[in-house]
Design a protein around this motif. Structure first.
Motif, PDB file in Angstrom:
ATOM      1  N   LEU A   1       0.756  -0.776   0.124  1.00 27.81           N
ATOM      2  CA  LEU A   1       0.179  -0.001  -0.325  1.00 27.81           C
ATOM      3  C   LEU A   1       0.650   1.261   0.017  1.00 27.81           C
ATOM      4  O   LEU A   1       1.486   1.812   0.889  1.00 27.81           O
ATOM      5  CB  LEU A   1      -1.154  -0.157   1.112  1.00 27.81           C
ATOM      6  N   LYS A   2       1.124   0.916  -1.493  1.00 25.13           N
ATOM      7  CA  LYS A   2       1.880   3.114  -1.344  1.00 25.13           C
ATOM      8  C   LYS A   2       1.394   4.326  -1.143  1.00 25.13           C
ATOM      9  O   LYS A   2       1.691   4.878   0.067  1.00 25.13           O
ATOM     10  CB  LYS A   2       2.388   2.646  -2.558  1.00 25.13           C
ATOM     11  N   TYR A   3       0.164   4.312  -1.176  1.00 23.05           N
ATOM     12  CA  TYR A   3      -0.684   6.034  -0.449  1.00 23.05           C
ATOM     13  C   TYR A   3      -2.222   5.105  -0.555  1.00 23.05           C
ATOM     14  O   TYR A   3      -2.455   4.502  -1.401  1.00 23.05           O
ATOM     15  CB  TYR A   3      -0.217   6.958  -1.467  1.00 23.05           C
ATOM     16  N   LEU A   4      -2.522   6.578   0.172  1.00 19.60           N
ATOM     17  CA  LEU A   4      -3.929   5.831   0.549  1.00 19.60           C
ATOM     18  C   LEU A   4      -4.424   7.825  -0.928  1.00 19.60           C
ATOM     19  O   LEU A   4      -3.719   8.156  -0.388  1.00 19.60           O
ATOM     20  CB  LEU A   4      -4.922   6.547   1.557  1.00 19.60           C
ATOM     21  N   THR A   5      -5.449   7.490  -1.533  1.00 22.22           N
ATOM     22  CA  THR A   5      -5.679   8.641  -2.195  1.00 22.22           C
ATOM     23  C   THR A   5      -6.960   9.475  -1.768  1.00 22.22           C
ATOM     24  O   THR A   5      -7.837   8.678  -2.155  1.00 22.22           O
ATOM     25  CB  THR A   5      -6.402   8.727  -3.851  1.00 22.22           C
ATOM     26  N   LEU A   6      -7.618  10.209  -1.382  1.00 20.22           N
ATOM     27  CA  LEU A   6      -9.088  11.565  -1.377  1.00 20.22           C
ATOM     28  C   LEU A   6      -9.030  12.297  -1.996  1.00 20.22           C
ATOM     29  O   LEU A   6      -7.816  12.675  -2.845  1.00 20.22           O
ATOM     30  CB  LEU A   6      -8.521  12.213   0.719  1.00 20.22           C
ATOM     31  N   THR A   7      -9.953  12.722  -2.525  1.00 24.14           N
ATOM     32  CA  THR A   7     -10.066  13.705  -3.415  1.00 24.14           C
ATOM     33  C   THR A   7     -11.158  14.697  -2.195  1.00 24.14           C
ATOM     34  O   THR A   7     -11.952  15.930  -2.910  1.00 24.14           O
ATOM     35  CB  THR A   7     -11.340  12.997  -4.255  1.00 24.14           C
ATOM     36  N   GLU A   8     -11.712  14.742  -1.311  1.00 29.41           N
ATOM     37  CA  GLU A   8     -12.219  15.800  -0.157  1.00 29.41           C
ATOM     38  C   GLU A   8     -10.977  16.006   0.434  1.00 29.41           C
ATOM     39  O   GLU A   8     -10.797  15.353   1.599  1.00 29.41           O
ATOM     40  CB  GLU A   8     -13.111  14.582   0.347  1.00 29.41           C
ATOM     41  N   ALA A   9     -10.995  17.307   0.260  1.00 33.40           N
ATOM     42  CA  ALA A   9     -10.255  18.401   0.584  1.00 33.40           C
ATOM     43  C   ALA A   9     -10.622  18.668   2.237  1.00 33.40           C
ATOM     44  O   ALA A   9      -9.551  18.366   3.564  1.00 33.40           O
ATOM     45  CB  ALA A   9      -9.502  18.895   0.201  1.00 33.40           C
ATOM     46  N   ASN A  10     -11.485  18.573   2.797  1.00 39.10           N
ATOM     47  CA  ASN A  10     -12.195  18.729   3.962  1.00 39.10           C
ATOM     48  C   ASN A  10     -12.093  17.858   4.875  1.00 39.10           C
ATOM     49  O   ASN A  10     -11.969  17.619   6.141  1.00 39.10           O
ATOM     50  CB  ASN A  10     -13.376  18.937   3.929  1.00 39.10           C
ATOM     51  N   ARG A  11     -11.330  16.243   4.648  1.00 42.40           N
ATOM     52  CA  ARG A  11     -11.407  15.381   5.382  1.00 42.40           C
ATOM     53  C   ARG A  11     -10.091  15.316   6.197  1.00 42.40           C
ATOM     54  O   ARG A  11      -9.962  14.626   7.144  1.00 42.40           O
ATOM     55  CB  ARG A  11     -11.481  13.797   4.213  1.00 42.40           C
TER      56      ARG A  11
END
Length: 448
Positions: free
Chosen positions: A108-118
């Motif tokens: 698991l190299k990295y996690l990707t989010l699309t919500e900046a408010n998290r």
């Protein structure tokens, strides 16, 4: 069925089983990724309102945010509004110890989010921004990557219209520096510090094309500001633009030179061609004035004199001078005509008096005969006149004046004014060009 058929059936069944196991592994991996996200960002476990700790997890040091960007395009540079538009990919990177997770042995190299408010975000803003917007086609062009060591990478594509105060004294032989400033809005340097990412913090697209400018270079720097509420961290990028001169040479300088030269045609026309000379002078003057107005309409009304103002002002003066020259020639022509008429009347009067005197002598010659002396006395006026003539001839001859000799070929003053203007106007205009280009070109090199 033969043995060959059994072999292929077993191979097909094994492939189905392996595909099913792979899919199950992917599903299990995605489930583990979801568990990791729930583990670090679950309710009551992470508060996005709290600032991350500083270096090495210490609470009394500021959070360090590294910044870099990629300039995708520069659409326009507006001289009148003194602004420019740019599209860029903006990136920030910082470390949040609360977001560390197990990378499952490097899988698991990295996690990707699309919500900046998290997650917690730096309160960066562009201080010289006039307008700006995010890109949401087809999806919002933004992502957040969380790495196993707690490092967070935030990337977004934005378009900005930024203020760019310009100094137009050398316009259009100028260079302009337009800045892009980024600063913290609420966190002071005790809590948040922005730093340029080491290496190459600013990248520019290779095929960047601007219609009237060339991006010569760019520089990164810091611009921390102090206010009544504290000191705030600030970054800036200085973009050095050089104006393309070929456009202005073709559209402004060469047409102005042509108008000035056309106005000189009046010097070669006959003095009596009043309609032709007046129409030529007025037409060139109005054309020059119209072109000057068009140039000024595309520039802001500044309080100082620009290089283009000097050029158009002098060209307008030359065209106006050519028109005034014809007025002077016309006045001199009428003066010459008046003098010629006076001389003609004087000659007619002298001729009439001589004729009357000769008639009188003819009538008196029969009555009286005056004897003239054969030898003149020294005091006789005629003897003195001859003596002065001899002394003048005995003196050394003076060197003839070339200008006077050349001007003597033109008997009237009006013609002399035209001939002198044919030489004086081009010489003065050539001298002005020499001074103008040497002054502004050398000043441009000094400003570098």
């Amino acid at each position: 069925m033969g043995s060959g058929h059994y072999f292929w059936a077993i191979l097909y069944f094994a492939s189905l089983c392996s595909a099913s196991l792979a899919n199950n592994a992917k599903i299990n991996f995605r489930e583990k990724e979801k568990k990791v996200l729930d583990q670090i960002l679950g309710a009551g476990k992470y508060d996005a309102r709290i600032r991350p700790s500083g270096i090495n997890g210490t609470e009394n040091t500021p959070t360090t945010v590294q910044v870099n960007m990629f300039l995708r395009s520069i659409s326009k540079i507006d001289d009148y509004k003194m602004e420019y538009s740019v599209q860029l990919t903006f990136r920030e990177q910082w470390t949040d110890e609360r977001l560390k997770f197990d990378d499952i042995q490097g899988r698991l190299k990295y996690l990707t989010l699309t919500e900046a408010n998290r997650v917690w975000m730096p309160d960066l803003f562009f201080s010289n921004e006039k307008e700006g917007h995010f890109h949401n086609i087809i999806m919002p062009n933004v992502y957040i990557r969380i790495f196993p060591n707690g490092s967070v990478l935030y990337s977004i594509r934005i378009s900005l219209t930024l203020a760019c105060p310009m100094n137009l004294k050398l316009y259009p032989l100028d260079r302009q520096i337009c800045s892009l400033r980024m600063a913290s809005y609420g966190w002071t340097t005790d809590d948040l510090v922005f730093l340029w990412k080491s290496g190459d913090p600013v990248q520019v697209v290779k095929n960047l094309h601007l219609p009237r400018f060339t991006l010569e270079k760019f520089l990164t720097d810091y611009c921390n500001s102090k206010t009544n509420t504290g000191e705030y961290s600030c970054l800036k990028v200085d973009l050095l633009f050089k104006r393309e001169f070929s456009y202005y040479l073709i559209q402004i300088y060469i047409p102005c030179c042509m108008l000035v030269i056309v106005s000189w045609v009046s010097f070669w026309l006959d003095q009596g061609a009043v309609p032709a000379r007046v129409s030529l002078g007025v037409t060139t003057l109005l054309t020059m004035a119209t072109q000057t107005s068009g140039i000024n309409a595309s520039l802001p009304p500044v309080s100082y004199t620009k290089a283009i103002d000097v050029w158009t002002g002098v060209c307008l003066t030359f065209v106006f001078g050519a028109l005034l020259e014809f007025a002077l020639v016309n006045y001199a022509s009428r003066s010459d005509m008046h003098k010629e008429n006076m001389k003609k009347k004087r000659r007619d009067l002298e001729q009439a008096s001589l004729d009357a005197a000769s008639d009188l002598l003819d009538t008196d010659s029969n009555a009286t005969f005056a004897m003239k002396p054969l030898v003149r006395h020294p005091g006789d006026p005629l003897a003195l006149e001859k003596r002065l003539q001899c002394e003048v001839h005995m003196q050394a001859p003076k060197r003839p004046n070339c200008c006077k000799t050349w001007l003597s070929k033109f008997p009237t003053r009006s013609k002399r004014i035209d001939v002198i203007s044919r030489i004086t106007f081009p010489l003065v205009f050539a001298l002005f060009n020499l001074v103008y280009w040497s002054t502004y070109l050398f000043r441009e090199e000094e400003d570098e």
